[in-house]
Design an enzyme around this catalytic site. Structure first.
Site, short mmCIF file in Angstrom:
data_model
loop_
_atom_site.label_atom_id
_atom_site.label_comp_id
_atom_site.label_asym_id
_atom_site.label_seq_id
_atom_site.Cartn_x
_atom_site.Cartn_y
_atom_site.Cartn_z
N TYR A 138 0.82 -1.21 0.00
CA TYR A 138 0.00 0.00 0.00
C TYR A 138 0.85 1.27 0.00
CZ TYR A 138 -4.29 -2.65 0.92
OH TYR A 138 -5.35 -3.51 0.82
N LYS A 190 4.58 -14.61 6.25
CA LYS A 190 4.95 -15.54 5.17
C LYS A 190 6.48 -15.59 5.16
CE LYS A 190 3.86 -18.19 1.62
NZ LYS A 190 3.11 -19.47 1.76
N ASP A 224 -1.24 -18.38 4.52
CA ASP A 224 -2.10 -19.41 3.92
C ASP A 224 -2.66 -20.33 5.00
OD1 ASP A 224 0.54 -20.18 4.30
OD2 ASP A 224 0.74 -21.26 2.40
N ASP A 248 -5.77 -7.16 4.91
CA ASP A 248 -6.90 -6.86 4.04
C ASP A 248 -7.61 -8.15 3.65
OD1 ASP A 248 -8.58 -5.37 2.25
OD2 ASP A 248 -7.36 -6.13 0.61
N ASP A 252 -11.53 -10.08 5.19
CA ASP A 252 -12.74 -10.41 4.41
C ASP A 252 -13.17 -11.84 4.71
OD1 ASP A 252 -12.85 -7.89 3.20
OD2 ASP A 252 -13.31 -8.73 1.23
C1 IPM Z 1 -10.55 -2.31 2.96
C2 IPM Z 1 -10.66 -2.09 1.48
C3 IPM Z 1 -9.59 -1.10 1.06
C4 IPM Z 1 -8.24 -1.69 1.38
C5 IPM Z 1 -9.68 -0.70 -0.42
C6 IPM Z 1 -11.06 -0.18 -0.78
C7 IPM Z 1 -8.64 0.29 -0.80
O1 IPM Z 1 -10.58 -3.29 0.81
O2 IPM Z 1 -10.74 -1.33 3.73
O3 IPM Z 1 -10.32 -3.43 3.38
O4 IPM Z 1 -7.66 -2.42 0.57
O5 IPM Z 1 -7.75 -1.42 2.46
MN MN Z 2 -10.52 -5.01 2.09
#
Ligand code: IPM
Ligand code: MN
Length: 354
Positions: A138, A190, A224, A248, A252
């Protein structure tokens, strides 16, 4: 003397405004109960403003943000704007400029919420991911050459400084100590492939743990394997600390195990500065204006904001209300599947806390 908080609200795009209204409703309700006051200032940044004026995040707004106690964000992302522009220009820029170096993402299954993990319940899924929020790929290091030709070469480099790693680890260790649940901090890395980046993390992790947090158990998992255990044995986890990119991705996965984007909240935290709280789910444009989107992630973001601001009793109260509502009221968490409208869900929470 009762405390007074100045909060910047950025409802943003799509369903962002609808969920932000509900978070604010709950915020105002707990404020009167717990005798503090909130002063809100709304900012209209987002896709619509960009399409109208070409402005993404004016420098003046960013400067104003510094004057607040916190920022509450709805959602960023507009179907008519090329992906990346708003995310980079608003979300990532705010994280970087305000040096919100921690992204705190709890993974907690509330009672009554369905998880795709077989045979797992709220007693198994309750951990927190401390995602470093400023470094890694990032950071923007890299470039492209011979673009558009068959010889195009692209490089995107993950960057971590010892300082960035240390401050993230410090936060994670302190958080684990304060949480005082299983007193276990897991580093997700990793080290077998990213032998520079995660070697730095791993050395720093053990050095700090040994010297300053001997009572905290230290675990290490490759990313992983982390994904595998998050599905198979989530109860192993207490607090996970990791870099920006892995954080990130795994959050999710974590979010889906706790019932999905309708409930997952996050905080972009600068422990010494201004933090920004947001539901992890996006702007869900297709549900805009229908009153069907789940506001609980936004409510939980406001709850996390209060916790970080030091209004811990109010925060606990909101969490208890959310748990009560997921356990006893909602049919589901998905948009249109709650058995209630967006504002009715906000009312249920507000009634329960008042
Ligand atoms: C998150 C999102 C962001 C990230 C994107 C939208 C830039 O996926 O907040 O997790 O990658 O951090
Ligand atoms: Mn995200």
């Amino acid at each position: 003397m009762s405390k007074h908080y100045k909060i910047a609200t950025v409802p943003g795009d799509g369903t962002g405004p609808e969920v932000t209204v509900e978070a604010v409703k709950v915020l105002n309700t707990v404020a009167s109960k717990y005798n503090f006051s909130v002063e809100l200032q709304d900012y209209d940044i987002g896709g619509d403003r960009y399409l109208e004026t070409g402005e993404i995040l004016p420098d003046s707004v960013l400067e104003e943000f510094r004057q607040f106690d916190a920022i509450l964000l709805g959602a960023i992302g507009h179907p008519d704007v090329k992906p990346g522009i708003l995310e980079k220009g608003i979300l990532l820029r705010t994280r970087f400029e305000l040096d919100q170096y921690i992204n705190l993402r709890p993974v907690k299954l509330f009672p009554g919420v369905e998880t795709p993990l077989k045979d797992k319940g709220p007693e198994h899924i309750d951990y927190v991911v401390v995602r470093e929020n400023t470094g890694d790929v990032y950071a923007g290091a890299g470039g492209v050459t011979m673009k558009g030709t068959p010889h195009e070469a692209a490089v995107q480099t993950g960057v971590y400084t010892r300082h960035q790693v240390d401050r993230a680890l410090k936060y994670a260790f302190e958080y684990t100590r304060k949480r005082n649940k299983r007193n276990t901090l897991a580093l997700c890395g990793k080290t077998n492939v990213m032998t520079y980046l995660y070697d730095l993390w791993e050395r720093a992790f053990h050095e700090m743990g040994e010297a300053e947090y001997p009572e905290i158990r230290r675990d290490y998992y490759h990313v992983d394997a982390t994904c595998m255990w998050m599905v198979k044995n989530p109860e192993w986890f207490d607090v996970i600390v990791t870099g920006n990119m892995f954080g990130d991705i795994i959050t999710d996965l974590g979010a889906v195990t706790q019932g999905g984007m309708g409930i997952a909240a996050g905080g972009n935290i600068n422990p010494e500065g201004v933090s920004m709280f947001e539901p992890i789910g996006g702007s869900a444009p297709k549900y805009t204006g229908q009153g069907v989107i789940n506001p609980l992630a936004a409510v939980c973001s406001a709850q996390m904001m209060l916790d970080i601001l030091g209004e811990t009793e109010a925060a606990k109260d909101i969490e208890a209300a959310v748990m009560d509502v997921t356990a006893n009221k909602l049919k589901g968490l998905g948009a249109g599947k709650m058995g209630y409208s967006t504002s009715e869900v906000g009312d249920l929470i507000a009634d329960r806390v008042s």
